[in-house]
Design a protein around this motif. Structure first.
Motif, short mmCIF file in Angstrom:
data_model
loop_
_atom_site.label_atom_id
_atom_site.label_comp_id
_atom_site.label_asym_id
_atom_site.label_seq_id
_atom_site.Cartn_x
_atom_site.Cartn_y
_atom_site.Cartn_z
N ASP A 249 0.88 -1.21 -0.07
CA ASP A 249 -0.10 0.20 -0.08
C ASP A 249 1.01 1.21 -0.08
O ASP A 249 0.55 2.32 -0.72
CB ASP A 249 -1.15 0.19 1.18
CG ASP A 249 -1.79 0.94 1.14
OD1 ASP A 249 -2.67 1.22 0.33
OD2 ASP A 249 -1.64 2.01 2.07
N ILE A 250 1.92 1.15 1.01
CA ILE A 250 2.96 2.41 1.17
C ILE A 250 3.40 2.65 -0.33
O ILE A 250 3.82 3.80 -1.13
CB ILE A 250 3.72 2.37 2.04
CG1 ILE A 250 3.09 2.04 3.32
CG2 ILE A 250 5.17 3.23 1.80
CD1 ILE A 250 4.10 1.83 4.62
N ARG A 253 0.92 3.94 -3.28
CA ARG A 253 0.60 5.30 -2.93
C ARG A 253 1.95 6.46 -3.05
O ARG A 253 1.68 7.69 -3.48
CB ARG A 253 0.22 5.60 -1.49
CG ARG A 253 -1.17 4.89 -1.34
CD ARG A 253 -1.60 4.77 0.13
NE ARG A 253 -2.07 6.29 0.64
CZ ARG A 253 -1.94 6.57 1.94
NH1 ARG A 253 -1.76 5.79 2.84
NH2 ARG A 253 -2.26 7.66 2.29
N SER A 261 -5.91 5.08 0.54
CA SER A 261 -5.30 4.01 1.20
C SER A 261 -6.00 2.73 1.29
O SER A 261 -7.12 3.10 1.11
CB SER A 261 -4.65 3.98 2.68
OG SER A 261 -4.16 2.83 3.17
#
Length: 372
Positions: A249-250, A253, A261
């Motif tokens: 996810d990090i 993004r 998120s």
């Protein structure tokens, strides 16, 4: 009491009256004069421990669980017992000690929520609880101050009503001693917005407590099995992706606040400890049995990946817990079947079904995989 523990794990609206009667018979039997005092005290302490276990295994059933206890202790035969106040104090002390001795904040949320349900149902009163709190001399011990942070967040309005001086003291000091990384953002959000939460006699706070979640979040949308609004709006963003892990996810993004998120952040108002370690959307939906959301997210994830046969096995939360653990723990057998149909082997999942008291899923796995 072990038999009743099993019944609590299968608690639903249909079984409620039967379990209430069983609880009444069990408690009435143990308050009779011919029962040894030491045995009786141990019984009520054991009862409290079983309530805590049932709350952790079935946090979504906590309100029904508390209703059983409150209604049982309200019956005339129990109310007329000479030591009823003492027995309730044993239950309270056991639950309170479970909070103060629990350094795992995810698990502590569940127990604090259980205590809160008892208080709002007038089973315990705040005067009793704050006496126990003051006896801990919390402000003199940094470690204890940290432990009782979640307690303060759940009980803030009731503490203010009971003891304004103590409320101001806890509000001023308790956050500054807490450095738990997992809940850091949640605590900051609470204390930065406490004036908004307090407005109109704590109206917004009471709404959060009622839904056990922040209003208008994806958490609430998934719990309500609502994929037509919030989740569709998120996935309409061309840069949005349903991630397999918090780390992914990090990466997806790439530091941009413009890209939503796809990870569920810890929440102070969430009583289900299992979802407090940044699970993915699909894990969250699996645990809460939100079938419509689960199917929508599953289809969306299939469309964004080339590996359509085994990608579900790569889904993990921050604690490296996989999707099937959330599905089995949640108890929705249709979601478990969907996991199997999409590449997850359940042959080694019996231990999960056992750990979370999911007997029907346990038997289904044995039958489906022809296990001994």
């Amino acid at each position: 009491i072990e038999l009743l523990q099993e019944q609590l794990m299968e608690l639903n609206d249909d079984s409620l009256d039967l379990i209430k009667e069983n609880f009444f018979q069990m408690i009435y039997k143990n308050i009779k004069d011919d029962i040894d005092d030491n045995y009786r005290n141990m019984f009520f302490k054991s009862l409290a421990f079983h309530l805590i276990i049932a709350s952790k295994m079935r946090p979504t059933k906590m309100k029904l669980l508390v209703d059983i206890i409150v209604s049982t202790f309200s019956r005339e035969e129990i109310v007329n017992s000479k030591k009823i106040v003492f027995y309730k104090t044993i239950i309270l002390t056991t639950i309170f000690n479970s909070i103060k001795n629990n350094l795992n904040l995810s698990s502590q949320c569940t127990i604090v929520c259980l205590l809160h349900h008892f208080v709002v149902n007038d089973f315990f009163n705040m005067s009793q609880i704050l006496t126990l709190y003051k006896n801990e001399k919390v402000t003199q011990n940094k470690g204890k101050t940290a432990i009782f942070t979640i307690f303060f967040c759940w009980f803030a309005p009731l503490i203010e009503r009971e003891d304004k001086k103590l409320f101001c003291e806890m509000n001023e000091n308790i956050f500054h001693f807490h450095d738990d990384i997992n809940f850091g953002y949640s605590f900051k959000l609470f204390f930065d917005n406490i004036h908004k939460l307090k407005a109109n006699d704590w109206d917004l706070f009471n709404h959060y407590i009622k839904i056990e979640q922040n209003f208008g979040t994806v958490n609430e949308a998934i719990k309500n099995n609502d994929n037509d609004n919030y989740i569709r709006e998120l996935s309409a963003n061309p840069n949005f992706k349903f991630s397999l892990t918090p780390e992914e996810d990090i990466k997806n993004r790439n530091g941009s606040d413009m890209i939503p998120s796809s990870i569920i952040e810890p929440s102070l108002f969430e009583p289900s400890w299992i979802v407090q370690n940044r699970p993915t959307f699909i894990q969250f939906a699996a645990y809460f049995g939100s079938l419509k959301c689960f199917k929508y997210i599953l289809l969306s994830m299939k469309m964004q990946t080339s590996n359509t046969t085994s990608f579900l096995e790569d889904i993990e939360d921050e604690k490296k817990r996989n999707l099937i653990m959330f599905a089995i723990a949640g108890g929705n057998i249709e979601i478990v079947r969907l996991c199997e149909q999409n590449g997850i082997d359940l042959g080694n999942s019996l231990s999960i079904a056992t750990e979370y008291y999911q007997h029907d899923i346990f038997l289904w796995i044995i039958e489906s995989y022809k296990l001994d």
